[in-house]
Design a protein around this motif. Structure first.
Motif, short mmCIF file in Angstrom:
data_model
loop_
_atom_site.label_atom_id
_atom_site.label_comp_id
_atom_site.label_asym_id
_atom_site.label_seq_id
_atom_site.Cartn_x
_atom_site.Cartn_y
_atom_site.Cartn_z
N ALA A 36 40.71 -19.86 -40.85
CA ALA A 36 39.78 -19.26 -39.89
C ALA A 36 38.79 -18.32 -40.55
N ILE A 37 39.06 -17.92 -41.80
CA ILE A 37 38.14 -17.03 -42.51
C ILE A 37 36.85 -17.78 -42.80
N PRO A 38 35.68 -17.24 -42.47
CA PRO A 38 34.43 -17.96 -42.73
C PRO A 38 34.12 -18.06 -44.21
N MET A 39 33.34 -19.07 -44.56
CA MET A 39 32.88 -19.28 -45.94
C MET A 39 34.03 -19.55 -46.91
N THR A 40 35.12 -20.15 -46.43
CA THR A 40 36.22 -20.48 -47.33
C THR A 40 36.16 -21.92 -47.84
N SER A 41 35.23 -22.69 -47.30
CA SER A 41 35.02 -24.04 -47.78
C SER A 41 33.52 -24.33 -47.77
#
Length: 277
Positions: free
Chosen positions: A212-217
């Protein structure tokens, strides 16, 4: 993870069989208990592979374990790259259509990267080696993920550092012991299976939080040429070479980011077919 689980099952069954055979002097007088126990590992790992539905990583791990057991039982030298090569050829001969499966390449690529990194990694503590291995593995798998899936995860090393030991030493032992007690009709099996399920749910809660953490992919593309250049550059970067070679490795790795695919225009269609009949 399949390889680690197969190793755990194999070591446990080897220890159990060795202790049982050691108590039988008649059998030990004819054949060494170590050799007989080693061959007895194969049915145990096949039984676990059956529970795992013989997925491609499980097939690779079972084949590698079988080859390693046979080499050790025959007092032959057992090296990781040799075992991996024999397993690759054996699976290809038994199931040629595995070459059409992406999981086949991902599984063998990951193991090959691990073996290479372990061979060239500097001496350090086990924790630092585990972190070093995860970072190197993630770096090597990013272009492969971009080539096949056009996306890659940045938090995979952190997830693996927790998920691999959690599943291998908490979820899996509770599950297998619970199944063993269930087969023996011992009522305690329900509690162990419930604990295994709860521990897996806790892990999934943590992994869902990470995802759910943004910018992790990120999304991207990779050509086969860019993939090869990146892997060569990463290998040169990991090797203890002079600094001038490090610059070469950086250039090779950056070549991955300059690839731009031929984007289709609205209304266009590109279809790739492979005739395997």
């Amino acid at each position: 993870i399949s390889g680690l689980h197969i190793s755990i099952i194999g070591l446990f069954s080897y220890f159990l069989l060795f202790q049982l055979l050691w108590c039988n002097a008649r059998i030990c007088s004819r054949i060494a208990a170590q050799r007989l126990a080693a061959f007895g590992v194969i049915p145990a790992i096949l039984a676990y592979a059956y529970l795992a539905d013989f997925s491609i990583p499980t097939q690779r791990a079972v084949m590698m374990a079988t080859v390693a057991v046979c080499l050790l039982a025959l007092s032959r030298r057992c090296e990781g790259l040799t075992v991996l090569s024999i397993s690759f050829i054996s699976l290809f001969l038994f199931q040629p259509f595995l070459l059409l499966e992406i999981g086949f390449y991902l599984s063998f690529s990951a193991v090959l990267i691990i073996l290479i990194v372990l061979r060239i990694a500097p001496k350090q503590s086990k924790l630092r080696l585990a972190i070093y291995l995860q970072l190197a593995l993630r770096g090597a798998m990013i272009p492969i993920s971009l080539y096949y899936f056009e996306q890659a995860s940045l938090l995979a090393p952190l997830a693996n550092l927790l998920a691999i030991p959690w599943v291998s030493f908490i979820v899996l032992p509770l599950l297998l012991i619970g199944l063993l007690l269930w087969l023996c009709a011992i009522p305690l099996y329900g509690s162990l299976l419930a604990l295994s399920d709860a521990s897996l749910a806790l892990l999934m809660w943590f992994l869902d939080g990470l995802s759910a953490i943004p910018m992790t992919s990120f999304l991207g593309y990779s050509s086969l040429f860019g993939l090869i250049c990146f892997e060569i550059g990463l290998l040169v970067l990991l090797l203890p070479l002079a600094s001038r070679y490090k610059l070469l490795s950086t250039i090779l790795m950056l070549s991955l980011w300059f690839y731009q695919p031929d984007n289709l225009q609205p209304g266009q269609l590109r279809l790739s077919t492979l005739d395997v009949a």
